[in-house]
Design an enzyme around this catalytic site. Structure first.
Site, PDB file in Angstrom:
ATOM      1  N   ASP A  70      -3.063   2.324 -14.122  1.00 19.35           N
ATOM      2  CA  ASP A  70      -4.290   2.812 -13.472  1.00 19.35           C
ATOM      3  C   ASP A  70      -4.399   4.331 -13.649  1.00 19.35           C
ATOM      4  OD1 ASP A  70      -4.885   0.230 -12.541  1.00 19.35           O
ATOM      5  OD2 ASP A  70      -5.524   0.954 -10.579  1.00 19.35           O
TER       6      ASP A  70
ATOM      7  N   LYS B 245      13.744   3.232 -12.266  1.00 16.58           N
ATOM      8  CA  LYS B 245      14.038   4.070 -11.094  1.00 16.58           C
ATOM      9  C   LYS B 245      15.515   3.842 -10.772  1.00 16.58           C
ATOM     10  CE  LYS B 245      13.026   6.765  -7.648  1.00 16.58           C
ATOM     11  NZ  LYS B 245      12.908   8.211  -7.845  1.00 16.58           N
TER      12      LYS B 245
ATOM     13  N   ASP C  52       8.864   8.404 -11.009  1.00 17.70           N
ATOM     14  CA  ASP C  52       8.165   9.506 -10.331  1.00 17.70           C
ATOM     15  C   ASP C  52       7.919  10.670 -11.296  1.00 17.70           C
ATOM     16  OD1 ASP C  52      10.933   9.596 -10.307  1.00 17.70           O
ATOM     17  OD2 ASP C  52      11.138  10.352  -8.267  1.00 17.70           O
TER      18      ASP C  52
ATOM     19  N   ASP D  34       2.027  -1.375 -13.527  1.00 16.33           N
ATOM     20  CA  ASP D  34       0.730  -1.625 -12.886  1.00 16.33           C
ATOM     21  C   ASP D  34       0.167  -0.296 -12.368  1.00 16.33           C
ATOM     22  OD1 ASP D  34      -1.423  -2.862 -11.721  1.00 16.33           O
ATOM     23  OD2 ASP D  34      -0.316  -3.778 -10.084  1.00 16.33           O
TER      24      ASP D  34
ATOM     25  N   TYR E 210       6.902  -8.678  -8.723  1.00 17.71           N
ATOM     26  CA  TYR E 210       5.860  -9.672  -8.469  1.00 17.71           C
ATOM     27  C   TYR E 210       6.395 -11.093  -8.683  1.00 17.71           C
ATOM     28  CZ  TYR E 210       2.653  -5.653  -8.847  1.00 17.71           C
ATOM     29  OH  TYR E 210       2.015  -4.446  -8.684  1.00 17.71           O
TER      30      TYR E 210
HETATM   31 MG    MG Z   1      -3.531  -3.118 -11.270  1.00 15.34          MG
END
Ligand code: MG
Ligand code: NAI
Length: 374
Positions: free
Chosen positions: A266, A205, A238, A262, A154
């Site tokens: 969730d 990763k 993963d 992020d 980001y």
């Molecule tokens: Mg989020």
């Protein structure tokens, strides 16, 4: 129950101060609904305790302002925010503006310049609520996710050329710096060290992404040497999703990049019962700038204005804010009240109940004013 698990309770608190200036930015969608419920609860809590004051200033920064003026904030917004001790944020995003405009226009426009590089996301199953995982009881899932919040995927680097043509090209460049990785790793290790199990799992990763992710692994292993009492292990992102679902007890503090954390948070929120309970702290651990506290969820257009939004994520967020300000007694009282009403079954639809935002808020207020015996 909540105090021991609180993510920021062990951070160095500022010297005692009897009044704190809070910038409230409710934003869009259900943001104003959950932030106004939280302010109502905070007012009752501070009045009841009478040990400190919160001076709350409301800002109308959101999509309505953007549609009228072309900006989410006034131009001097950073200077304005620097005059506050903390920021309480709702959410930003509206069907009338593309999400990348709203996110960069408000939330990231605050987090990045204010160097809130540590995004901290505690997750656990609240009493009386259920994980969708069979056999996962409260206590089986008790995590803190530490998300790098200033760079990575980001960082905002990249661009588009030949827009709209068949040969259009778009790049999205992840930026990882040794300084950025080191500081978030140090922060995550100190969080892990202050939790009872002293375990840290870092997620990258580095099999497929052989530059930035390999540097992450190297820097984390270097930082780990300064925290010999923390047990460290590594997961590829993963495989981490599988471990979170199949073996939640094996995890405690989790460190990951901006994008990976992020997504994982969730998932974590859903596994703990609902995204409607999950809090976030965007911290500047140097305390040079105010930190920002917000629920993980977004504007939830599907339930906006219906009185159905779960305010618990923002209540928990406010508790984290009080800890950060050094008001731990108030922070713990607030979470106790929230846990009591959850245990009593006063919960919104996302948690399987039938209470609305107002009923949950009222029950928490009542519990603060007149706590029921355990
Ligand atoms: Mg989020
Ligand atoms: P969302 O979190 O708004 O909603 C996802 C689902 O969870 C929806 O079904 C919603 O009803 C439910 N939900 C969320 N919060 C809830 C609560 N407190 N109580 C009960 N149910 C709740 O995510 P979505 O739909 O991807 O994004 C909607 C908008 O919000 C977009 O514009 C997005 O960019 C923005 N957004 C903003 C964030 C922020 O400001 N930090 C974070 C995530 C999304």
């Amino acid at each position: 129950m909540s105090s021991a698990n609180n993510i920021v309770s062990n951070a160095a608190a500022p010297t005692f101060k009897s009044s704190y200036k809070i910038a409230s930015i409710p934003g869009d969608g259900i943001g104003p609904e959950v932030v106004s419920a939280t302010i109502e609860v905070l007012k009752v809590l501070t009045k009841k305790l009478d040990t400190f004051e919160l001076e709350i200033t409301d800002f109308d920064w959101g999509t309505d302002r953007y549609l009228k003026t072309g900006r989410y904030t006034p131009e001097d917004y950073l200077e304005v925010l620097k005059g506050f001790d903390a920021i309480l944020f709702g959410s930003v995003g509206s069907p009338s503006v593309p999400d990348h405009i709203s996110l960069w226009g408000l939330r990231l426009a605050i987090c990045q310049p204010l160097q809130q590089y540590a995004n901290v996301r505690p997750t656990r199953i609240l009493p009386g609520t259920k994980s969708p995982l069979a056999n996962c009881q409260p206590g089986d899932l008790d995590w803190v996710i530490v998300r790098e919040n200033s760079e990575g995927e980001y960082a905002g680097q990249g661009g588009r050329s030949h827009v709209g043509c068949d040969h259009e090209v778009a790049t999205e460049l992840s930026i990882f710096t040794r300084t950025g990785v080191r500081r978030i790793a140090q922060f995550a290790f100190s969080v892990a060290q202050n939790r009872p199990r002293k375990m840290l799992t870092y997620v990258t990763k580095s099999n497929a992404q052989r530059n930035g992710m390999v540097m992450w692994d190297e820097v984390i292993r270097e930082v780990a040497e300064d925290y010999p009492n923390v047990t460290v292990d590594h997961m590829l992102v993963d495989a981490m999703t599988v471990r979170m679902v199949l073996n939640p007890r094996s995890l405690d503090t989790i460190l990951a990049t901006n994008l990976h954390a992020d997504i994982l948070s969730d998932l974590a929120a859903a596994l703990a019962g609902s995204i409607g309970i999950a809090p976030t702290a965007n911290l500047d651990p140097t305390r040079k700038n105010p930190s920002m506290f917000e629920p993980i969820h977004g504007s939830a257009f599907d339930i906006t204005g219906l009185g159905l939004a779960n305010p618990v994520a923002t209540f928990w967020t406010a508790s984290e804010m009080l800890h950060w300000l050094g008001e731990s007694e108030a922070a713990v009282s607030l979470m106790h009240a929230v846990e009591k009403i959850c245990a009593a079954g006063v919960v919104t639809r996302d948690l399987g109940g039938n209470a609305g935002t107002k009923e949950v808020t009222k029950a928490v207020v009542q519990e603060i004013l007149d706590p029921k015996p355990q």
